[in-house]
Every structure is written in C-alpha cells, then in structure tokens.
Design an enzyme around this catalytic site. Structure first.
Site, PDB file in Angstrom:
ATOM      1  N   HIS A 158       0.749  -1.338   0.185  1.00 15.14           N
ATOM      2  CA  HIS A 158      -0.082   0.062  -0.057  1.00 15.14           C
ATOM      3  C   HIS A 158       0.777   1.411  -0.172  1.00 15.14           C
ATOM      4  O   HIS A 158       0.430   2.306   0.827  1.00 15.14           O
ATOM      5  CB  HIS A 158      -0.892  -0.093   1.223  1.00 15.14           C
ATOM      6  CG  HIS A 158      -2.226  -1.056   1.025  1.00 15.14           C
ATOM      7  ND1 HIS A 158      -2.592  -1.513   0.012  1.00 15.14           N
ATOM      8  CD2 HIS A 158      -2.509  -1.663   1.953  1.00 15.14           C
ATOM      9  CE1 HIS A 158      -3.379  -2.566   0.160  1.00 15.14           C
ATOM     10  NE2 HIS A 158      -3.644  -2.739   1.480  1.00 15.14           N
TER      11      HIS A 158
ATOM     12  N   HIS B 168      -9.723   2.219   0.475  1.00 14.31           N
ATOM     13  CA  HIS B 168      -9.661   1.168   1.398  1.00 14.31           C
ATOM     14  C   HIS B 168     -10.671   1.080   2.507  1.00 14.31           C
ATOM     15  O   HIS B 168     -10.529   1.271   3.679  1.00 14.31           O
ATOM     16  CB  HIS B 168      -8.176   1.137   1.978  1.00 14.31           C
ATOM     17  CG  HIS B 168      -7.620  -0.327   2.448  1.00 14.31           C
ATOM     18  ND1 HIS B 168      -8.369  -0.739   3.733  1.00 14.31           N
ATOM     19  CD2 HIS B 168      -6.893  -0.928   2.151  1.00 14.31           C
ATOM     20  CE1 HIS B 168      -7.839  -2.243   3.617  1.00 14.31           C
ATOM     21  NE2 HIS B 168      -6.885  -2.298   2.899  1.00 14.31           N
TER      22      HIS B 168
ATOM     23  N   GLU C  17     -11.365  -3.227  -2.771  1.00 13.51           N
ATOM     24  CA  GLU C  17     -10.318  -2.280  -3.716  1.00 13.51           C
ATOM     25  C   GLU C  17     -10.360  -2.602  -5.057  1.00 13.51           C
ATOM     26  O   GLU C  17      -9.535  -3.378  -5.346  1.00 13.51           O
ATOM     27  CB  GLU C  17      -8.850  -2.667  -3.084  1.00 13.51           C
ATOM     28  CG  GLU C  17      -8.671  -2.433  -1.228  1.00 13.51           C
ATOM     29  CD  GLU C  17      -7.885  -3.148  -0.511  1.00 13.51           C
ATOM     30  OE1 GLU C  17      -6.683  -2.816  -0.702  1.00 13.51           O
ATOM     31  OE2 GLU C  17      -8.096  -4.356   0.025  1.00 13.51           O
TER      32      GLU C  17
HETATM   33  C1  GLA Z   1      -5.270  -5.138   1.994  1.00 13.20           C
HETATM   34  C2  GLA Z   1      -4.064  -6.265   2.077  1.00 13.20           C
HETATM   35  C3  GLA Z   1      -4.161  -7.204   3.364  1.00 13.20           C
HETATM   36  C4  GLA Z   1      -4.066  -6.085   4.533  1.00 13.20           C
HETATM   37  C5  GLA Z   1      -5.212  -5.206   4.431  1.00 13.20           C
HETATM   38  C6  GLA Z   1      -4.934  -4.238   5.508  1.00 13.20           C
HETATM   39  O1  GLA Z   1      -6.567  -5.534   1.780  1.00 13.20           O
HETATM   40  O2  GLA Z   1      -4.269  -7.171   0.883  1.00 13.20           O
HETATM   41  O3  GLA Z   1      -3.528  -8.274   3.458  1.00 13.20           O
HETATM   42  O4  GLA Z   1      -2.929  -5.568   4.486  1.00 13.20           O
HETATM   43  O5  GLA Z   1      -4.992  -4.340   3.413  1.00 13.20           O
HETATM   44  O6  GLA Z   1      -4.746  -4.652   6.847  1.00 13.20           O
END
Ligand code: GLA
Length: 378
Positions: A133, A207, A343
């Site tokens: 991210h 997110h 996402e």
């Molecule tokens: C995304 C990632 C997950 C986790 C979340 C936040 O969805 O793929 O593995 O990191 O964000 O916790």
C-alpha cells in the site's frame, strides 16, 4: 373574533413558511468544513457532504479518508456503514488503512523491488519482506490539498497531492488528484487522475471497510456477487503467483451471490494463506469502461451496495486481521471479520509480472480511473 382569525392565519402562514425552508434545506446538496485535528504541525479538516436524501459522507484531507458513510436500510433508516475512528489522532496512531486513499501502489510489490527500463528500484518494505500500500508513509498518511466542488446534482471534494521523486523509493514526481462526488442517487464516485515526469508504477484505490449491519456483527452473512471467472492465487506472503486461476469449483466462486462466511473456513490452501479472503479477482469483460462488476447485500437490514468500475481487478479482503484490539467509532470493538474491503485496482505486484496488464505510467500520459459505490436497500 376577527383578531383571532388574523392570529390563526398568520400562524398558519408561519408554519407553511417554516416547512418550506426545512424542505428546501433538506433538498439541497451541502458541504460543510470543520477542523479535524493537527498532524505534522498542520491542520487537517473534516468535510461533511450531504445529499437531498440525507445520505452523509465525511471525508478528511488526511489520507483522503472516508470517515463516515451512511446508507439506508429497508425502513429508510440511514446508518454509518464504514469502520473508522472519531478522532484524527487515532487515525494517525494506528489505522489498518480505514477508509483511506491507497497509493502510489495498492497492495503488494514483492520484496519491494521492480525493474523498469533496466534500472532496479528498491521500495520501502513495510509488510514482512514486501512493500504494501505505498510503503511506510503512503498516500493514506499524508495531508492532501482539498477543494469543495459542487454542481446542480452533486457535491464533492477534490483532493490533490504531489508525491515527490524518490518518495518511498518510487521514481518520478507524481501529481495525483482524487475527486469524491456524492449524488442524489446515493452514489459515491471516486475519480483518480495522475501524471508523472518519469515512468513509474501507479495503482490507486480506496480502502473503506464496510459493514452494512452498522457493525452489530461480523460481515460473514453479507452476500457477495463478483463478476469474475478467475482470481489470482498467492504465495504464503500474499504475492500473486502469476497464475489466473478459474474460480469454478473453489471457495472463490462468487458468480452467484453467496454469503461471505459460507466457505471461508473450508480447508483450502489459498484461504489459509490469506487467513480468509485477501485476494484479487480478475473482473470479466474488462474494456476500461465503467460497469457494474460487484454487489454486496446484507439480508437483515436489506442494505446493498453496487460497485461500478473501469478497473481490471478487485482485491476483496474480509477483515481477517481485525482481532478485537481496535475500538473504533463510538467505542465499537472491531472484532474478527467485522469489515469487508473492496479495493478496485490493477493486479498486485504487476511490475514483476509481464503477463499482467501494465501499471506503468509514462510522462505525457494521464492515469485515469473511476469507481462508483451505489447504496440502496431492498
Ligand atoms: C489489504 C491487504 C491485506 C491487509 C489489508 C490491511 O487488503 O491485501 O493483506 O494488509 O489491506 O490490513
């Protein structure tokens, strides 16, 4: 008698006028700004967007976070359906990306490395050996410039941010713009634009964690439909293997609306790696136009959301890492799988997979992508 009649007439007139002013107020789209808190010596604000139906979306320019989003149940009752915090400080101190804009690259890049035009770039690693991210200080943790935007039928917030050359290891100055727009049809549109002065990977998303019960229980009873015949299997560190695997006959088949909890605990290697769902689905019929690709329905409240996107994938994360250690808004404890995240994005780790659609933005090009979340009840 005459006097009394006059009083009565005037009172009636007042009542009518009062009613008109209340209704007009309710029928307009509004945006209100208030101080949310201080971060890095600068003020962050909270913008409250309201539409004619009374739907409310609160967004802060810290991380572009959607802090509140209300949606109607089948009795017309609007309730907050996203996870998050009441204060800015809590977001700054410890947030698993609640409601935030994710960038420069949504999801993981293996070992934080990729090669572009013969040069190897090393990114910040913040998820075991991988980059997740956008790194240590991704777009979810920076202050964005904010500007309210309004039309006759929408109200919105335009956020801009300059991600400097070398930030978190990425090449190129990246100018990013994200516009959130709320319509009177209970649609929240997210439009992302970016330009760069050096080739760089870009993969932006939001997110938000949804829970259509209003966080009264986990999300396992929510019924999910995804227009995807294939998904991306991952290794034990959640990096895609490169295969586009058919969902047919697997717990990843959501081509018919299915409760999230129906198969989440079956003995399956992929579910073990993700500790549940934490994978990218390959959306069908990808042609870069915005179309309906996913929906979620919560049977007890009747709330549903339709997701329209021009993206090639959606990372569906079933809140597996929520473990009851976070008390969020109004002190509600976010237990295991109390939120689901959708996402819309290109595939994780694309810079290391030549067979995935490219995520490289070049100078002179404009990155542009749209996702719409539409809320209703039945
Ligand atoms: C995304 C990632 C997950 C986790 C979340 C936040 O969805 O793929 O593995 O990191 O964000 O916790």
């Amino acid at each position: 008698m005459k006097f009394l009649r006059w009083i009565l007439a005037i009172s009636l007139l007042c009542l009518v006028l009062l009613n008109i002013s209340c209704t007009t107020e309710h029928k307009t789209l509004t945006i209100k700004k208030e101080k949310f808190g201080m971060v890095d010596g600068k003020q962050a604000d909270l913008y409250t967007l309201t539409n004619a139906k009374g739907m409310v979306v609160k967004i802060t320019n810290y991380g572009g976070i959607i802090q509140t989003l209300t949606a109607p149940d089948r009795n017309g009752r609007y309730e907050d359906v996203v996870l998050g915090y009441d204060s800015l400080e809590q977001y700054v101190n410890n947030s698993p990306y609640f409601g935030a804009i994710i960038g420069r690259y949504g999801n993981r890049i293996a070992r934080g490395r990729f090669t572009l035009n013969g040069v190897e770039y090393k990114l910040a690693t913040n998820n075991g050996v991988n980059h997740l991210h956008g790194g240590i200080k991704g777009f979810d943790k920076v202050l964005w410039q904010a500007k309210p935007v309004k039309t006759d039928s929408t109200v919105g917030l335009e956020l801009t941010y300059l991600s400097k050359d070398g930030e978190e290891g990425y090449p190129g100055n990246l100018n990013v713009k994200v516009v959130y727009t709320l319509s009177n049809e209970n649609e929240l549109k997210m439009e992302y634009t970016a330009t760069t002065d050096k080739p760089t990977p870009v993969n932006l998303t939001n997110h938000s964690y949804f829970n259509f019960t209003g966080c009264k229980t986990d999300v396992l009873n929510h019924q999910l439909w995804i227009n995807a015949d294939r998904f991306l299997p991952v290794d034990s560190t959640l990096i895609p293997t490169g295969e586009l695997r058919p969902v047919e006959g697997t717990p990843f088949d959501f081509r018919q609306p299915t409760a999230i909890g129906a198969r989440i605990n079956v003995d399956d290697e992929q579910l073990k790696f993700g500790e549940g769902y934490d994978h990218c689905w390959v959306l069908n019929d990808w042609d870069r136009t915005v179309k309906l690709q996913l929906s979620v329905y919560e049977p007890t409240t009747g709330r549903f959301m339709e997701m329209f996107t021009d993206q090639s994938g959606v990372q569906f994360y079933s809140g597996n890492f929520l473990d009851g250690s976070i008390a969020g808004k109004k002190g509600i404890v976010y237990k295991h799988r109390y939120g689901l995240v959708l996402e819309t994005q290109h595939f994780p780790d694309s810079p290391n997979h030549p067979n995935f659609p490219s995520t490289i933005l070049k100078p002179g090009e404009t990155y542009h992508t749209v996702t719409v979340f539409k809320f209703g009840s039945k």
